[in-house]
Design a protein around this motif. Structure first.
Motif, PDB file in Angstrom:
ATOM      1  N   TYR A 290      -3.339   4.148  -1.348  1.00 11.57           N
ATOM      2  CA  TYR A 290      -4.031   3.643  -2.531  1.00 11.57           C
ATOM      3  C   TYR A 290      -5.503   3.367  -2.198  1.00 11.57           C
ATOM      4  O   TYR A 290      -5.846   2.771  -1.192  1.00 11.57           O
ATOM      5  CB  TYR A 290      -3.351   2.401  -3.104  1.00 11.57           C
ATOM      6  CG  TYR A 290      -2.920   1.358  -2.100  1.00 11.57           C
ATOM      7  CD1 TYR A 290      -3.763   0.309  -1.754  1.00 11.57           C
ATOM      8  CD2 TYR A 290      -1.669   1.430  -1.509  1.00 11.57           C
ATOM      9  CE1 TYR A 290      -3.355  -0.648  -0.846  1.00 11.57           C
ATOM     10  CE2 TYR A 290      -1.262   0.477  -0.602  1.00 11.57           C
ATOM     11  CZ  TYR A 290      -2.109  -0.554  -0.267  1.00 11.57           C
ATOM     12  OH  TYR A 290      -1.714  -1.503   0.646  1.00 11.57           O
ATOM     13  N   PHE A 291      -6.351   3.882  -3.100  1.00 13.63           N
ATOM     14  CA  PHE A 291      -7.794   3.761  -2.974  1.00 13.63           C
ATOM     15  C   PHE A 291      -8.348   3.228  -4.292  1.00 13.63           C
ATOM     16  O   PHE A 291      -7.631   3.194  -5.310  1.00 13.63           O
ATOM     17  CB  PHE A 291      -8.397   5.133  -2.632  1.00 13.63           C
ATOM     18  CG  PHE A 291      -7.957   5.663  -1.289  1.00 13.63           C
ATOM     19  CD1 PHE A 291      -8.629   5.315  -0.139  1.00 13.63           C
ATOM     20  CD2 PHE A 291      -6.841   6.484  -1.198  1.00 13.63           C
ATOM     21  CE1 PHE A 291      -8.214   5.797   1.087  1.00 13.63           C
ATOM     22  CE2 PHE A 291      -6.424   6.970   0.018  1.00 13.63           C
ATOM     23  CZ  PHE A 291      -7.110   6.621   1.169  1.00 13.63           C
ATOM     24  N   PRO A 292      -9.614   2.836  -4.325  1.00 11.80           N
ATOM     25  CA  PRO A 292     -10.158   2.238  -5.568  1.00 11.80           C
ATOM     26  C   PRO A 292     -10.029   3.124  -6.797  1.00 11.80           C
ATOM     27  O   PRO A 292      -9.834   2.625  -7.906  1.00 11.80           O
ATOM     28  CB  PRO A 292     -11.636   1.999  -5.207  1.00 11.80           C
ATOM     29  CG  PRO A 292     -11.636   1.831  -3.718  1.00 11.80           C
ATOM     30  CD  PRO A 292     -10.574   2.766  -3.209  1.00 11.80           C
ATOM     31  N   ASP A 293     -10.114   4.454  -6.603  1.00 12.07           N
ATOM     32  CA  ASP A 293     -10.118   5.340  -7.775  1.00 12.07           C
ATOM     33  C   ASP A 293      -8.819   6.112  -7.965  1.00 12.07           C
ATOM     34  O   ASP A 293      -8.659   6.803  -8.966  1.00 12.07           O
ATOM     35  CB  ASP A 293     -11.270   6.338  -7.669  1.00 12.07           C
ATOM     36  CG  ASP A 293     -11.207   7.137  -6.377  1.00 12.07           C
ATOM     37  OD1 ASP A 293     -10.487   6.711  -5.451  1.00 12.07           O
ATOM     38  OD2 ASP A 293     -11.884   8.175  -6.291  1.00 12.07           O
ATOM     39  N   THR A 294      -7.889   6.025  -7.023  1.00 13.02           N
ATOM     40  CA  THR A 294      -6.659   6.802  -7.168  1.00 13.02           C
ATOM     41  C   THR A 294      -5.565   6.253  -6.264  1.00 13.02           C
ATOM     42  O   THR A 294      -5.825   5.514  -5.303  1.00 13.02           O
ATOM     43  CB  THR A 294      -6.907   8.282  -6.829  1.00 13.02           C
ATOM     44  OG1 THR A 294      -5.705   9.012  -7.078  1.00 13.02           O
ATOM     45  CG2 THR A 294      -7.264   8.442  -5.358  1.00 13.02           C
ATOM     46  N   THR A 295      -4.346   6.651  -6.596  1.00 10.71           N
ATOM     47  CA  THR A 295      -3.183   6.353  -5.759  1.00 10.71           C
ATOM     48  C   THR A 295      -2.325   7.606  -5.690  1.00 10.71           C
ATOM     49  O   THR A 295      -2.106   8.270  -6.718  1.00 10.71           O
ATOM     50  CB  THR A 295      -2.354   5.199  -6.343  1.00 10.71           C
ATOM     51  OG1 THR A 295      -3.147   4.023  -6.403  1.00 10.71           O
ATOM     52  CG2 THR A 295      -1.124   4.926  -5.492  1.00 10.71           C
ATOM     53  N   TYR A 625      -2.885   1.403  16.404  1.00 10.52           N
ATOM     54  CA  TYR A 625      -3.380   0.901  15.123  1.00 10.52           C
ATOM     55  C   TYR A 625      -3.566   2.082  14.188  1.00 10.52           C
ATOM     56  O   TYR A 625      -4.182   3.088  14.545  1.00 10.52           O
ATOM     57  CB  TYR A 625      -4.686   0.151  15.368  1.00 10.52           C
ATOM     58  CG  TYR A 625      -5.445  -0.295  14.145  1.00 10.52           C
ATOM     59  CD1 TYR A 625      -4.861  -1.099  13.184  1.00 10.52           C
ATOM     60  CD2 TYR A 625      -6.774   0.072  13.965  1.00 10.52           C
ATOM     61  CE1 TYR A 625      -5.558  -1.518  12.074  1.00 10.52           C
ATOM     62  CE2 TYR A 625      -7.497  -0.337  12.863  1.00 10.52           C
ATOM     63  CZ  TYR A 625      -6.878  -1.135  11.911  1.00 10.52           C
ATOM     64  OH  TYR A 625      -7.576  -1.552  10.808  1.00 10.52           O
ATOM     65  N   ARG A 626      -3.045   2.012  12.963  1.00  9.43           N
ATOM     66  CA  ARG A 626      -3.064   3.123  12.020  1.00  9.43           C
ATOM     67  C   ARG A 626      -4.027   2.848  10.864  1.00  9.43           C
ATOM     68  O   ARG A 626      -4.045   1.744  10.304  1.00  9.43           O
ATOM     69  CB  ARG A 626      -1.653   3.353  11.464  1.00  9.43           C
ATOM     70  CG  ARG A 626      -1.549   4.565  10.525  1.00  9.43           C
ATOM     71  CD  ARG A 626      -0.227   4.525   9.758  1.00  9.43           C
ATOM     72  NE  ARG A 626       0.913   4.491  10.644  1.00  9.43           N
ATOM     73  CZ  ARG A 626       1.596   5.574  11.040  1.00  9.43           C
ATOM     74  NH1 ARG A 626       1.221   6.770  10.620  1.00  9.43           N
ATOM     75  NH2 ARG A 626       2.635   5.457  11.833  1.00  9.43           N
ATOM     76  N   THR A 627      -4.823   3.858  10.505  1.00  8.75           N
ATOM     77  CA  THR A 627      -5.657   3.817   9.305  1.00  8.75           C
ATOM     78  C   THR A 627      -5.431   5.105   8.520  1.00  8.75           C
ATOM     79  O   THR A 627      -4.966   6.113   9.071  1.00  8.75           O
ATOM     80  CB  THR A 627      -7.154   3.686   9.650  1.00  8.75           C
ATOM     81  OG1 THR A 627      -7.551   4.797  10.462  1.00  8.75           O
ATOM     82  CG2 THR A 627      -7.433   2.391  10.393  1.00  8.75           C
ATOM     83  N   VAL A 628      -5.781   5.092   7.231  1.00  9.61           N
ATOM     84  CA  VAL A 628      -5.636   6.275   6.386  1.00  9.61           C
ATOM     85  C   VAL A 628      -6.999   6.620   5.800  1.00  9.61           C
ATOM     86  O   VAL A 628      -7.642   5.777   5.155  1.00  9.61           O
ATOM     87  CB  VAL A 628      -4.605   6.043   5.258  1.00  9.61           C
ATOM     88  CG1 VAL A 628      -4.580   7.227   4.298  1.00  9.61           C
ATOM     89  CG2 VAL A 628      -3.224   5.821   5.861  1.00  9.61           C
ATOM     90  N   ALA A 629      -7.429   7.873   6.033  1.00 11.99           N
ATOM     91  CA  ALA A 629      -8.712   8.348   5.525  1.00 11.99           C
ATOM     92  C   ALA A 629      -8.602   8.698   4.042  1.00 11.99           C
ATOM     93  O   ALA A 629      -7.490   8.841   3.514  1.00 11.99           O
ATOM     94  CB  ALA A 629      -9.151   9.570   6.332  1.00 11.99           C
ATOM     95  N   PRO A 630      -9.747   8.833   3.342  1.00  6.65           N
ATOM     96  CA  PRO A 630      -9.704   9.162   1.906  1.00  6.65           C
ATOM     97  C   PRO A 630      -8.958  10.452   1.593  1.00  6.65           C
ATOM     98  O   PRO A 630      -8.454  10.621   0.477  1.00  6.65           O
ATOM     99  CB  PRO A 630     -11.185   9.273   1.535  1.00  6.65           C
ATOM    100  CG  PRO A 630     -11.873   8.363   2.505  1.00  6.65           C
ATOM    101  CD  PRO A 630     -11.103   8.508   3.790  1.00  6.65           C
ATOM    102  N   GLU A 760       2.128  -1.310   7.485  1.00  2.00           N
ATOM    103  CA  GLU A 760       1.230  -1.619   6.380  1.00  2.00           C
ATOM    104  C   GLU A 760      -0.192  -1.747   6.896  1.00  2.00           C
ATOM    105  O   GLU A 760      -0.435  -2.336   7.952  1.00  2.00           O
ATOM    106  CB  GLU A 760       1.658  -2.915   5.694  1.00  2.00           C
ATOM    107  CG  GLU A 760       0.842  -3.257   4.468  1.00  2.00           C
ATOM    108  CD  GLU A 760       1.349  -4.512   3.776  1.00  2.00           C
ATOM    109  OE1 GLU A 760       0.831  -4.836   2.702  1.00  2.00           O
ATOM    110  OE2 GLU A 760       2.254  -5.162   4.335  1.00  2.00           O
ATOM    111  N   GLY A 761      -1.141  -1.159   6.129  1.00  2.00           N
ATOM    112  CA  GLY A 761      -2.544  -1.257   6.463  1.00  2.00           C
ATOM    113  C   GLY A 761      -3.362  -1.675   5.253  1.00  2.00           C
ATOM    114  O   GLY A 761      -2.814  -2.087   4.217  1.00  2.00           O
ATOM    115  N   ALA A 762      -4.678  -1.535   5.373  1.00  2.00           N
ATOM    116  CA  ALA A 762      -5.551  -1.971   4.291  1.00  2.00           C
ATOM    117  C   ALA A 762      -5.367  -1.144   3.025  1.00  2.00           C
ATOM    118  O   ALA A 762      -5.541  -1.646   1.910  1.00  2.00           O
ATOM    119  CB  ALA A 762      -7.010  -1.903   4.752  1.00  2.00           C
ATOM    120  N   ASN A 763      -5.023   0.156   3.188  1.00  2.00           N
ATOM    121  CA  ASN A 763      -4.910   1.024   2.008  1.00  2.00           C
ATOM    122  C   ASN A 763      -3.642   1.877   2.022  1.00  2.00           C
ATOM    123  O   ASN A 763      -3.617   2.962   1.449  1.00  2.00           O
ATOM    124  CB  ASN A 763      -6.144   1.927   1.892  1.00  2.00           C
ATOM    125  CG  ASN A 763      -6.342   2.779   3.143  1.00  2.00           C
ATOM    126  OD1 ASN A 763      -5.585   2.662   4.105  1.00  2.00           O
ATOM    127  ND2 ASN A 763      -7.361   3.614   3.115  1.00  2.00           N
TER     128      ASN A 763
END
Length: 800
Positions: A290-295, A625-630, A760-763
């Motif tokens: 999930y991002f500010p403009d879409t999921t 540590y996991r992150t998800v790019a746009p 679970e991460g920030a997005n």
């Protein structure tokens, strides 16, 4: 003349009759140990009785190393009394000698300081599967039938406080970084993949496994705990050995053999094992991005199958050059091969969870690795009081090759954008270890001084070649963005000093270790890193008290380090799963942990209960540590995620209602609190839980049964891994004077082994489920052969 002939006939008949009545000579041996300080007790008085009599048959005293021996004994049942000034007498009962057991080794007999308020302590000659002390848990492998005909990986699954993940990696519960040692030496210096080594190391070569949550300063300060696998070294005089084979319904086989020959001043031994296995797995993961403009969502399904095989070969020499000098040499070689294929379906879902695209990926992989390890130790006894000097040298070289072919394409709404990719990864390691240790007993051997220096050198070469197929040119072209070579070099110079004290049930040990570390690594794609040499000090302290002959209490403190090594530093990108890539972080810093334990034990004639409370605080914790790019690609790397404070309660109990029944259980509850500046989602807390129980039965007709159940659920910085209930059982029957051993064992008979991951991460939020084919039924056949002769020793003193 006739009279002489008659006399001669009578004497000859009597001689033959007397000869026919002579029974084989038997012997009893063992070692006397101070329970509080774990040191040998010299000059302890040992008295031997018939089982049903109070009349002393023989007496002897232990030598300067605590060893003793009774020889030339008749078959029968005996009991033994151990006495020493200032210590409580100890009785060992039920010692059976006969044609099937000519020599009885009682092992280490532990005596404790005298407390006049209670009666004498009695024990049996049977060693328990699990032994507890203030700073260590010992799992005696040869006392467990579940350990027969298996490998080190299988055994570790039943050791208290130990967890083995689906990939075969073993850790101590509540510890983020656990190091596995073989005979006191780091196994990660022996091989680049510890799981591969443990999976081919046969159980028949292992004597015991030691779990150390606060290791002494003699050991490397790396990791928050140590699993030390102690291999068998002591063999009876003469020729001994065994051969066995195990086969299972899942296609697994394990053949092993070992043999030894011991003479008066030397012994040689060798072992070989070969195993094959089939591994099947399936899994599903659902990720919400999930991002500010879409999921949008990813629904991923995996299937895999692989076949592996591997061999382990080991030989050793133990030579008593003279009464003061000893030389030990061992060489081992491990070889593993694997081949498999897997498939993954990626379902792309839009914000309304409607299917928008499907991508299919098929993988083929094959790999191999080997390890050659040489070790030698020389020991010099400086005097008869126990003062000694020892020198050790270890050399290791290992290499691995891994080839993967990735074939992926979009199959919905139409076949499009095909990709063919080849990954060739070659890894090589060279390792050198040197150590010099000095031990000196003080004050009539009441205290012990230990000093030592160690040097470790390690070089790692990781060469990754990635090629993509060009469909226009019809040839493979190098992918320069993914191809790289990583060179890593590490030097660690360490020194330690330790002092132990024991008296009147008290045991105190304190020490300090210093390590000077130098690390540098290079990338072929550009970039050279050199960490400035840094000096670290690691104090260690423990105190224990044994009182009223049934209680023990202890406390310990240690400081440990978690150094980032090549696997976590290497920035090479692994894109085998293009939606979930991972790489190392060359900017990592060491993490330091302070650990404190308080333990209490109470022992009854038929039971024991040992609770342990542990607290640790770590700064700069290294975790993935996991992150998800746009674009929806998940990127996993290592980072110093922050601070972790952990409080753990461990409970271990054993109950033996009779000589033929034993129940054991252990449980851990761990509260973890993470604090991080990287991301607010890493500020989390929660509980990890593990429980295990076991039953052991000695049944009639030389039959035995054993079973275990385990369950675990673990918290990490970004989520939780939850496992299902895992079970195992084994039944054994002995034949032909206990030489032939037939065993049936099963793992997870009620279902496959399942694991669930919540992340679970920030997005993003990720739920992942995996299952593997651990359900199996195996048959083992093992035959022991031996040819024993008497071991010369000073005769015991006869008491009239």
């Amino acid at each position: 003349m006739k009279l002489h002939l008659r006399l001669l006939f009578i004497l000859t008949t009597l001689s033959f009759y007397s000869y026919a009545q002579v029974k084989p000579a038997c012997s009893i041996r063992g070692k006397i140990i101070d329970l509080a300080a774990a040191l040998p007790v010299p000059a302890a008085v040992l008295s031997l009785y018939a089982a049903d009599s109070e009349l002393v048959l023989l007496t002897t005293v232990s030598d300067e190393q605590g060893n003793f021996r009774f020889q030339a004994l008749k078959p029968g049942v005996y009991k033994l009394r151990v006495s020493y000034v200032g210590f409580s007498p100890l009785f060992v009962k039920g010692i059976i000698l006969g044609e099937k057991s000519l020599e009885k080794d009682l092992g280490a007999l532990k005596i404790s300081a005298d407390q006049n308020s209670l009666a004498e302590v009695s024990i049996t000659a049977v060693k328990p599967v699990v032994e507890m002390t203030a700073d260590m848990i010992t799992y005696n492998v040869n006392q467990s039938i579940l350990g027969e005909g298996s490998t080190a990986t299988d055994i570790l699954k039943n050791v208290p406080m130990v967890q083995v993940d689906i990939d075969g990696n073993a850790t101590i519960a509540g510890k983020r970084s656990t190091r596995v040692f073989i005979d006191g030496k780091p196994s990660d210096y022996m091989t680049s993949n510890i799981a591969d080594l443990l999976n081919v190391l046969p159980s028949d070569a292992i004597e015991k496994i030691e779990v150390m949550t606060n290791p002494p300063v003699k050991y490397s300060a790396d990791g928050e705990g140590i699993l030390n696998i102690v291999l068998k070294k002591g063999f009876k005089i003469g020729f001994n050995g065994n051969a066995g084979i195990t086969t299972g319904l899942q296609g697994n086989t394990n053949t092993n053999t070992n043999a030894s020959y011991k003479a008066k001043s030397y012994s040689i031994n060798g072992s070989a094992a070969y195993r094959t296995g089939i591994y099947k797995s399936s899994g599903q993961s659902f990720r919400e991005n999930y991002f500010p403009d879409t999921t949008f969502y990813y629904d991923q399904h995996n299937q895999g199958r692989s076949r592996s095989s591997g061999g382990n070969f080991r030989s050793g020499l133990n030579w008593d050059i003279d009464t003061k000098q000893n030389l030990r040499v061992s060489v081992s070689y491990n070889k593993n091969n694997n081949k498999g294929n897997s498939g993954t379906i990626f379902n792309y879902l839009d914000q309304y969870k409607n299917l928008s695209r499907i991508r299919d990926q098929q993988n083929e992989n094959q790999g191999s690795n080997y390890n050659l390890f040489f070790n030698t130790d020389y020991e010099l006894k400086i005097d008869s009081n126990g003062q000694k000097l020892s020198v050790g040298l270890s050399l290791s070289r290992n290499a691995s090759k891994d080839f993967r072919l990735l074939d992926r394409k979009y199959i919905f709404p139409q076949y499009a954008n095909p990709v063919l990719q080849e990954n060739n990864n070659n890894i090589g390691n060279k390792v050198l270890n040197l150590n010099l240790d000095y031990d000196k007993p003080l004050f009539n051997k009441r205290d012990q001084l230990e000093l030592g220096i160690q040097y470790n050198y390690r070089k790692n070469d990781n060469d990754l070649l990635v090629q993509n197929f060009d469909f226009q040119q019809q040839q493979y072209l190098i992918n320069m963005a993914l191809t790289s070579r990583f060179l890593y070099t590490e030097h660690i110079l360490g020194g330690y000093a330790s002092y132990s004290y024991k008296k009147n049930g008290w045991g105190i040990k304190t020490g300090i270790r210093s390590e000077l570390t130098s690390v540098n690594f290079d990338l072929s794609t550009g970039g050279s890193y050199a960490l400035k040499p840094y000096l670290s000090l690691f104090p260690n302290f423990s105190v224990s008290r044994f009182f009223r002959k049934r209680y023990t209490i202890g406390a310990s403190y240690s400081m440990r380090i978690n150094r980032p090594r090549e696997n976590s530093l290497n920035p090479q990108i692994n894109n085998n799963d293009p939606l979930n890539i991972y790489f190392g972080n060359p900017g990592l810093s060491p993490s330091y942990t302070h650990q404190m334990d308080i333990s209490f034990g109470v022992f009854g004639e038929k039971w024991s209960f040992t609770p342990r409370l542990s607290y640790s605080t770590a700064r700069g914790v290294i975790e993935r540590y996991r992150t998800v790019a746009p674009n929806g690609v998940s990127q996993s790397t290592y980072d110093n995620v922050g601070t972790n404070n952990s409080l753990a309660l461990f409970l271990t109990g054993n109950y033996r209602p009779g000589k033929k029944v034993s129940l054991n259980t252990n449980m851990s509850v761990i509260r973890s609190d993470y604090t991080s500046l990287l991301n607010s989602t890493l500020n989390r807390n929660g509980f990890s839980f593990r429980a295990a129980g076991g039953l052991s039965l000695q049944l009639p007709f030389k039959t035995a049964f054993e079973s275990n159940l385990t369950y675990s659920s673990n918290l990490n910085a970004q989520g939780r891994t939850q496992g299902s209930l895992n079970t195992s059982f084994a039944a054994r029957k002995l034949f032909f004077d206990n030489r032939l051993n037939i065993r049936i064992s099963g793992t997870d008979p009620f279902g496959r082994r399942n694991n669930t991951l919540y992340n679970e991460g920030a997005n993003f939020r990720l739920n992942s489920y995996s299952s593997s084919n651990t359900s199996n039924l195996s048959l083992s056949i093992n035959y022991r052969f031996t040819k024993v002769r008497k071991n010369p020793a000073p005769p015991a003193t006869s008491v009239k």
